[in-house]
Design a protein around this motif. Structure first.
Motif, short mmCIF file in Angstrom:
data_model
loop_
_atom_site.label_atom_id
_atom_site.label_comp_id
_atom_site.label_asym_id
_atom_site.label_seq_id
_atom_site.Cartn_x
_atom_site.Cartn_y
_atom_site.Cartn_z
N ILE A 242 19.70 -36.70 54.16
CA ILE A 242 19.09 -37.53 53.35
C ILE A 242 17.97 -36.94 52.63
CG2 ILE A 242 18.04 -39.82 52.87
CD1 ILE A 242 20.86 -39.72 54.01
N SER A 243 16.89 -36.34 53.27
CA SER A 243 15.94 -35.55 52.60
C SER A 243 16.07 -34.44 51.86
CB SER A 243 14.80 -35.44 53.57
OG SER A 243 14.35 -36.60 54.32
N MET A 244 17.02 -33.79 52.27
CA MET A 244 17.37 -32.29 51.86
C MET A 244 18.25 -32.68 50.76
SD MET A 244 15.80 -29.53 52.22
CE MET A 244 15.91 -27.87 51.68
N TRP A 245 19.20 -33.66 50.69
CA TRP A 245 20.33 -33.60 49.62
C TRP A 245 20.73 -34.88 49.18
CZ3 TRP A 245 26.33 -34.07 50.69
CH2 TRP A 245 26.87 -33.65 49.49
N LEU A 246 21.18 -35.87 50.24
CA LEU A 246 21.77 -37.28 49.41
C LEU A 246 20.67 -37.78 48.76
CD1 LEU A 246 24.43 -38.11 52.28
CD2 LEU A 246 24.74 -37.12 50.03
N GLY A 247 19.32 -37.84 49.29
CA GLY A 247 18.40 -38.54 48.61
C GLY A 247 18.15 -38.46 47.11
N PHE A 248 18.59 -37.17 46.85
CA PHE A 248 18.35 -36.71 45.30
C PHE A 248 19.38 -37.42 44.24
CE2 PHE A 248 16.20 -33.29 47.57
CZ PHE A 248 15.14 -33.03 46.83
N PHE A 249 20.39 -37.97 44.99
CA PHE A 249 21.60 -38.61 44.16
C PHE A 249 20.97 -39.91 43.60
CE2 PHE A 249 23.71 -35.25 46.02
CZ PHE A 249 25.09 -35.16 45.27
N PRO A 250 20.47 -40.93 44.17
CA PRO A 250 20.14 -42.02 43.76
C PRO A 250 19.01 -41.92 42.77
CG PRO A 250 19.81 -41.97 46.10
CD PRO A 250 20.43 -40.90 45.75
N TRP A 251 18.06 -40.99 43.21
CA TRP A 251 16.72 -40.69 42.44
C TRP A 251 16.98 -40.10 41.02
CZ3 TRP A 251 11.94 -41.91 41.92
CH2 TRP A 251 11.02 -41.08 41.44
N TYR A 252 17.83 -39.05 40.88
CA TYR A 252 18.16 -38.49 39.64
C TYR A 252 18.80 -39.34 38.75
CZ TYR A 252 16.21 -34.00 41.14
OH TYR A 252 15.75 -33.08 41.85
N ARG A 253 19.83 -40.14 39.50
CA ARG A 253 20.61 -40.97 38.74
C ARG A 253 19.60 -42.34 38.15
NH1 ARG A 253 24.35 -41.66 35.03
NH2 ARG A 253 25.58 -43.90 35.31
N GLY A 254 18.51 -42.75 38.99
CA GLY A 254 17.70 -43.80 38.43
C GLY A 254 16.89 -43.46 37.54
N LEU A 255 16.26 -41.95 37.61
CA LEU A 255 15.76 -41.63 36.07
C LEU A 255 16.46 -41.45 35.07
CD1 LEU A 255 13.98 -38.43 38.05
CD2 LEU A 255 13.07 -40.67 37.52
N ALA A 256 17.81 -41.17 35.10
CA ALA A 256 18.68 -40.99 34.08
C ALA A 256 18.69 -42.30 33.48
CB ALA A 256 20.00 -40.27 34.36
N LEU A 257 19.30 -43.27 34.11
CA LEU A 257 19.43 -44.56 33.76
C LEU A 257 18.31 -45.50 33.15
CD1 LEU A 257 22.08 -46.09 36.32
CD2 LEU A 257 22.42 -45.55 33.88
N GLY A 258 17.18 -45.45 34.01
CA GLY A 258 16.20 -46.53 33.58
C GLY A 258 14.89 -45.72 32.82
N GLY A 259 14.98 -44.23 32.54
CA GLY A 259 14.00 -43.61 31.96
C GLY A 259 13.01 -42.96 33.05
N THR A 260 12.68 -41.61 32.75
CA THR A 260 11.72 -41.02 33.92
C THR A 260 10.23 -41.72 33.81
OG1 THR A 260 12.76 -38.83 33.32
CG2 THR A 260 10.71 -38.79 34.22
N LEU A 261 9.74 -42.15 32.76
CA LEU A 261 8.40 -42.59 32.72
C LEU A 261 8.50 -43.85 33.70
CD1 LEU A 261 5.56 -42.49 31.93
CD2 LEU A 261 5.93 -43.79 30.01
N ARG A 262 9.28 -44.93 33.37
CA ARG A 262 9.23 -46.15 33.98
C ARG A 262 9.69 -46.05 35.48
NH1 ARG A 262 12.80 -50.59 35.08
NH2 ARG A 262 11.91 -52.49 34.99
#
Length: 312
Positions: A242-262
């Motif tokens: 999780i910490s080293m790999w899979l956790g980045f998937f929802p995080w980066y996808r969330g930034l792309a969908l909702g906007g980095t700042l928000r």
């Protein structure tokens, strides 16, 4: 669940909301990292897995999974210019940050580490401003200085006799983490752009020629003489998957969908979540000053992001 029940749920959520929810899921995943790292390595009085093995081994496990995933999705090989940036990211993300955190939490509790590493978002922004030659406002730099002063003051107060070596390791982890994240961010946009999930995956794969043999050697030649309990392996499995790999998937996808700042504002909760998770996972207790310092650091990160969001 049938498709007829899935489609209305997705259509009823805006990209902004879905991005925020995915970002929150990523933050929750990362909030477990410090407690799970301490669970895997133990403390000075009751050591478990070696911090070096936890740091290198987790990258080896994640790297093998990332390699299989890249092959499955037929991801294109990085270009020469991208390999150079990925190599710089390896220094911070694969080796520097995990190793410093693992060594530090052998000697300080997870709540202590969560407060000190709470300035990581500021460090990442400052590193980005310096490395990418972007101008930051005076208010941002004042927040960065205040956040650093709060962390150093907390560390000195917590030890009772000034800063200790573990605090230096935690601050080094912050610098390594900020450096690694900036290198990854260089590949998110521009002429060398790659999908974020592929960036972290290629970073892990690039490190495999080092992480695999070192992990094997630690398993065979440097295994601890004491018994390693099941919770330690659970912590190691978590930080590997999780910490080293899979956790980045929802995080980066969330930034792309909702906007980095928000969406990135959700990261303000990560130190606080880490402190609270350490209570049931590690049996730690929280005191008022620790919570107060954590809230103060979170406030400086929040203000600094508002400052960095000002028009350029």
């Amino acid at each position: 669940m049938s498709s007829s029940t899935v489609i209305p749920l997705r259509s009823g959520l805006s990209d902004s909301t879905r991005g925020w929810l995915l970002g929150a899921l990523g933050v929750l995943a990362f909030a477990f990292t410090i407690p799970m790292t301490r669970l895997a390595g133990g403390d000075a009085a009751a050591p478990q897995l070696s911090p070096v093995f936890v740091a290198v081994g987790r990258a080896a496990v994640a790297g093998l999974l990332a390699l299989a995933w890249l092959l499955a999705v037929r991801a294109p090989r990085p270009r020469p210019g991208q390999w150079r940036v990925l190599a710089l990211a390896v220094v911070g993300v694969v080796f520097g940050f995990p190793l410093c955190i693992g060594l530090a939490v052998r000697h300080v509790d997870a709540a202590h580490a969560a407060v000190v590493t709470g300035v990581l978002p500021i460090a990442t922004a400052a590193m980005g401003a310096w490395w990418l030659r972007q101008r930051a406002s005076l208010g941002f730099w004042l927040c960065a200085a205040l956040g650093t002063a709060l962390v150093l003051g907390f560390a000195a107060w917590k030890s009772g006799s000034g800063l200790q070596p573990a605090d230096a390791l935690l601050m080094a982890a912050v610098l390594f983490g900020g450096f690694g994240y900036v290198q990854c961010a260089r590949l998110f946009t521009g002429p060398q752009a790659m999908p974020p999930a592929q960036v972290i995956s290629w970073v892990l794969v690039l490190a495999l020629p080092l992480t695999l043999p070192v992990s094997a050697w630690l398993l065979l030649a440097a295994w601890p003489a004491h018994a390693v309990h099941a919770p330690a392996w659970l912590g190691f499995a978590y930080v590997s998957l999780i910490s080293m790999w899979l956790g980045f998937f929802p995080w980066y996808r969330g930034l792309a969908l909702g906007g980095t700042l928000r969406v990135s504002q959700v990261q303000l909760l990560q130190p606080f979540l880490s402190m609270w998770l350490a209570v049931p996972l590690l049996g730690e207790s929280l005191d008022g000053p620790t919570v107060a310092f954590s809230l103060a650091v979170m406030a400086t990160v929040f203000v600094s992001r508002r400052q960095s969001a000002a028009p350029r």
